[in-house]
Design a protein around this motif. Sequence first.
Motif, short mmCIF file in Angstrom:
data_model
loop_
_atom_site.label_atom_id
_atom_site.label_comp_id
_atom_site.label_asym_id
_atom_site.label_seq_id
_atom_site.Cartn_x
_atom_site.Cartn_y
_atom_site.Cartn_z
N ALA A 42 0.83 -1.21 0.00
CA ALA A 42 0.00 0.00 0.00
C ALA A 42 0.86 1.26 0.00
N ARG A 43 0.34 2.26 -0.68
CA ARG A 43 1.01 3.56 -0.68
C ARG A 43 -0.07 4.65 -0.60
N ASN A 44 0.35 5.83 -0.22
CA ASN A 44 -0.55 6.97 -0.19
C ASN A 44 -0.88 7.36 -1.63
N ILE A 45 -2.16 7.58 -1.88
CA ILE A 45 -2.56 8.09 -3.19
C ILE A 45 -3.40 9.34 -2.91
N VAL A 46 -4.62 9.40 -3.34
CA VAL A 46 -5.47 10.56 -3.05
C VAL A 46 -5.67 10.69 -1.54
N GLY A 47 -5.80 9.55 -0.86
CA GLY A 47 -5.92 9.49 0.59
C GLY A 47 -4.77 8.68 1.17
N PRO A 48 -4.63 8.72 2.49
CA PRO A 48 -3.52 7.98 3.12
C PRO A 48 -3.77 6.47 3.17
N VAL A 49 -2.70 5.74 3.34
CA VAL A 49 -2.76 4.29 3.58
C VAL A 49 -3.58 4.06 4.85
N LEU A 50 -4.38 2.99 4.84
CA LEU A 50 -5.21 2.69 6.01
C LEU A 50 -4.70 1.50 6.83
N ASN A 51 -3.48 1.06 6.58
CA ASN A 51 -2.88 0.01 7.40
C ASN A 51 -2.76 0.50 8.83
N GLY A 52 -3.07 -0.36 9.79
CA GLY A 52 -2.91 -0.01 11.20
C GLY A 52 -3.76 1.18 11.62
N LEU A 53 -4.91 1.35 11.02
CA LEU A 53 -5.75 2.52 11.28
C LEU A 53 -6.17 2.63 12.74
N PHE A 54 -6.65 1.53 13.31
CA PHE A 54 -7.23 1.59 14.65
C PHE A 54 -6.14 1.69 15.71
N PHE A 119 -5.31 -5.50 8.97
CA PHE A 119 -4.02 -5.00 8.52
C PHE A 119 -3.29 -4.24 9.63
N ASP A 120 -2.11 -4.75 9.99
CA ASP A 120 -1.30 -4.04 10.98
C ASP A 120 -0.61 -2.86 10.30
N ALA A 121 0.17 -2.12 11.06
CA ALA A 121 0.80 -0.90 10.53
C ALA A 121 1.72 -1.18 9.33
N SER A 122 2.26 -2.39 9.24
CA SER A 122 3.14 -2.72 8.11
C SER A 122 2.35 -3.28 6.92
N GLY A 123 1.05 -3.46 7.11
CA GLY A 123 0.20 -3.98 6.03
C GLY A 123 0.04 -5.48 6.03
#
Length: 127
Positions: A42-54, A119-123
């Motif tokens: 995952a990479r940032n595109i229009v919005g940020p990556v959502l890995n490890g969101l919570f 998905f954890d922070a590393s994806g």
Amino acid sequence: MRILPTLALVLLGASSARAQDVAAGERVFAQCRACHQVGETARNIVGPVLNGLFGRKAGTVEGYSYSPANKNSGLTWDEATFREYIKDPRAKMPGTKMIYAGLKDEQRITDLIAYLKQFDASGKKQQ
């Protein structure tokens, strides 16, 4: 009489119908993919990556240019905050760059949360 055990089974069945469904959440996430990514690549595109969101503070994904509203919101993403936000992002966070009308259906939100929580922070997907 065997009414009580039968009633318990009916109630149990009704509650499991409302359980989180990761596969359904992945289908809900399909509409998010235009702007957001998850997973190890995952990479940032229009919005940020959502890995490890919570558990993450809003406005803190490295390399993404957030609105001042998001960076200064003081929010930490948990289920309750995300639920409120995804229903109407601009009401929850006035000034956000996120242009999305909102997801109103509670079950679809529940399923989306189940999908994102994998998905954890590393994806990496957590089992």
